[in-house]
Scaffold this active site. Structure first.
Site, PDB file in Angstrom:
ATOM      1  N   ASP A   1       1.365   0.108   7.653  1.00  0.00           N
ATOM      2  CA  ASP A   1       0.373  -1.334   6.582  1.00  0.00           C
ATOM      3  C   ASP A   1      -0.151   0.549   6.200  1.00  0.00           C
ATOM      4  OD1 ASP A   1      -2.019  -1.456   5.271  1.00  0.00           O
ATOM      5  OD2 ASP A   1      -2.200  -2.914   6.265  1.00  0.00           O
TER       6      ASP A   1
ATOM      7  N   ARG B   1       8.332 -14.963 -13.462  1.00  0.00           N
ATOM      8  CA  ARG B   1       7.646 -14.726 -11.857  1.00  0.00           C
ATOM      9  C   ARG B   1       8.620 -13.993 -11.389  1.00  0.00           C
ATOM     10  NH1 ARG B   1       9.827 -18.890  -9.443  1.00  0.00           N
ATOM     11  NH2 ARG B   1       9.328 -20.592 -11.162  1.00  0.00           N
TER      12      ARG B   1
ATOM     13  N   LYS C   1      -7.263  -1.304  -2.796  1.00  0.00           N
ATOM     14  CA  LYS C   1      -7.555  -0.797  -2.562  1.00  0.00           C
ATOM     15  C   LYS C   1      -7.594   1.173  -3.254  1.00  0.00           C
ATOM     16  CE  LYS C   1      -9.008  -3.653   0.081  1.00  0.00           C
ATOM     17  NZ  LYS C   1      -8.593  -3.655   1.722  1.00  0.00           N
TER      18      LYS C   1
ATOM     19  N   TYR D   1      -6.593  -4.606  10.535  1.00  0.00           N
ATOM     20  CA  TYR D   1      -7.248  -5.252   9.348  1.00  0.00           C
ATOM     21  C   TYR D   1      -7.031  -7.001   9.265  1.00  0.00           C
ATOM     22  CZ  TYR D   1      -8.029  -8.091   5.642  1.00  0.00           C
ATOM     23  OH  TYR D   1      -8.414  -8.339   3.963  1.00  0.00           O
TER      24      TYR D   1
HETATM   25  C1  LIG Z   1      -7.765  -5.155   2.661  1.00  0.00           C
HETATM   26  C2  LIG Z   1      -6.115  -4.412   3.288  1.00  0.00           C
HETATM   27  C3  LIG Z   1      -5.651  -5.565   3.297  1.00  0.00           C
HETATM   28  C4  LIG Z   1      -5.392  -6.239   2.527  1.00  0.00           C
HETATM   29  O1  LIG Z   1      -5.299  -6.329   1.198  1.00  0.00           O
HETATM   30  P1  LIG Z   1      -5.624  -7.128   0.620  1.00  0.00           P
HETATM   31  O2  LIG Z   1      -5.235  -7.029  -1.311  1.00  0.00           O
HETATM   32  O3  LIG Z   1      -7.054  -8.258   0.096  1.00  0.00           O
HETATM   33  O4  LIG Z   1      -4.822  -8.769   0.374  1.00  0.00           O
HETATM   34  C5  LIG Z   1      -4.834  -4.911   4.526  1.00  0.00           C
HETATM   35  N1  LIG Z   1      -4.408  -4.060   4.820  1.00  0.00           N
HETATM   36  C6  LIG Z   1      -5.359  -2.851   5.189  1.00  0.00           C
HETATM   37  C7  LIG Z   1      -5.380  -1.743   6.328  1.00  0.00           C
HETATM   38  C8  LIG Z   1      -6.601  -3.799   4.003  1.00  0.00           C
HETATM   39  O5  LIG Z   1      -7.711  -2.369   4.026  1.00  0.00           O
END
Ligand SMILES: *Cc1c(COP(=O)(O)O)cnc(C)c1O
Length: 375
Positions: A171, A47, A196, A99
């Site tokens: 982000d 962890r 992604k 998001y």
């Molecule tokens: C999908 C996404 C997230 C969240 O990520 P997860 O891996 O689904 O928790 C955050 N920001 C953006 C821009 C995203 O496309």
């Protein structure tokens, strides 16, 4: 070194004991202590740290040009960890288009823990300056934004944040470090949903933060504590999969971006399409800024069809090659009616469809969209 080279080599030296070119997966949750009580290999409990996680963190930090990387079990876990470094009473500024999960996390969970949030149109630095409060501790940016592809001026907003004594976090999920390096533009923290493009194959959840600071900085230490004590960490196999995907990230994204540009241009001249959101189009309001702060425009496109939700759902219902599904960044092309997955609190236009452009031949993708729009 160039980013393609880093993508292949960062975090992946041949294994010293076996010469293996591909890293082993260290499933062990615990590591032996020496007779004097020390941890001779630097690991004690998975962890807190694990060889696969460390390799993935180092590789991503190298790609973003950061001082330290921290891996989490998902993108939202990474966002939650950064927000957990704030104290009750702190104020966070977020963009109006972002998001959906980030907005819900802020409003449904962290507001009850004493964090205040405002959502402003960050395309205007004037509006951001006016929304700053003495207790603003974090400016959260998402650019290009999900799902409307707003482009925010990272350099200008990071300066505003710093002048107000706040951190600036970006982000960077949609651009990836291939197309945008927020730390070089003045941001303090980069966040990824590695689910992604970084993972790239729709088969692993992951999240990460990369800091400009070095590992000994107060923020890095605080985040390490949250990472280990909240425990939302990825498994060794997840980290192995994510590291395995990095070497192909530059070529995947480049090919997907070329196709996205062609599809955006096709949609832009289509009579049934009201509006196309793609920063590579000269008509996009953020085009000049994107051309300045990004090295490429990315592979996400959204567009609004005439006729609202029912017309958009009907177009999505007619595709044969594109897959109707949420998420993005994989090798297969996806189409999504965004408002219906976001639910009743959605801020997304009802007629908006979001495209994640994959690695199929662009002519096939275009022909399928053309027939779906032709009714
Ligand atoms: C999908 C996404 C997230 C969240 O990520 P997860 O891996 O689904 O928790 C955050 N920001 C953006 C821009 C995203 O496309």
């Amino acid at each position: 070194m160039q980013i393609e080279t880093l993508a292949v080599h960062a975090g992946r030296p041949p294994e010293p004991h076996t010469g293996a070119i591909t890293p082993s997966i260290t499933l062990s949750t615990t590591f032996e202590r020496a007779a004097d009580g020390s941890y001779p290999h630097g690991y004690s409990y998975t962890r807190s740290d694990n060889p696969n996680r460390r390799a993935w963190e180092e590789a991503l930090a190298a790609l973003e040009g950061g001082g330290v990387g921290l891996a989490f079990a998902s993108g939202l876990a990474a966002i939650a960890a950064l927000l957990q470094t704030l104290s009750a009473g702190a104020h966070v500024l977020l963009p109006a288009d972002l998001y959906h999960g980030t907005r819900q996390l802020m409003l449904d969970i962290l507001q009850r823990w004493g964090l205040a949030a405002d959502f402003v149109d960050m395309r205007s630095p004037q509006l951001v300056a006016a929304a700053l409060r003495p207790n603003t501790r974090l400016l959260w940016l998402e650019t290009p934004s999900n799902p409307q592809l707003d482009i925010l001026d990272i350099q200008a907003l990071a300066q505003l944040a710093h002048a107000a004594g706040a951190l600036c976090a970006v982000d960077n999920t949609w651009a990836t470090p291939i197309w945008q390096r927020p730390l070089a533009l003045g941001a303090d923290v980069v966040m990824h949903s590695a689910t992604k493009y970084l993972g790239g194959h729709s088969d692993v959840l992951g999240g990460a933060l990369v800091l400009r600071d070095d590992p000994a900085s107060p923020l890095a230490q605080q985040l390490r504590a949250v990472q280990s004590l909240s425990g939302a960490v990825p498994s060794p196999f997840d980290c192995w999969l994510l590291l395995r995907s990095l070497p192909t990230l530059p070529v995947r994204l480049r090919a997907q971006t070329v196709s996205a540009g062609r599809l955006a241009a096709f949609l832009h001249q289509h009579p049934r399409v009201r509006r196309v959101n793609y920063p590579g189009l000269p008509s996009h309001p953020g085009h000049a800024l994107a051309a300045r702060q990004m090295q490429g425009f990315g592979a996400m496109v959204s567009f609004e069809v005439e006729g609202g939700a029912s017309a958009a759902l009907a177009v999505a219902g007619r595709v044969r090659l594109w897959t109707r599904a949420t998420s993005l960044g994989g090798v297969e092309s996806l189409i999504e009616h965004r408002a219906s997955i976001e639910g009743p609190d959605s801020h997304t236009p009802a007629g908006l469809l979001r495209l994640s452009v994959g690695l199929e031949h662009v002519d096939d993708l275009l022909a399928d969209l053309a027939q779906a729009l032709s009714e």
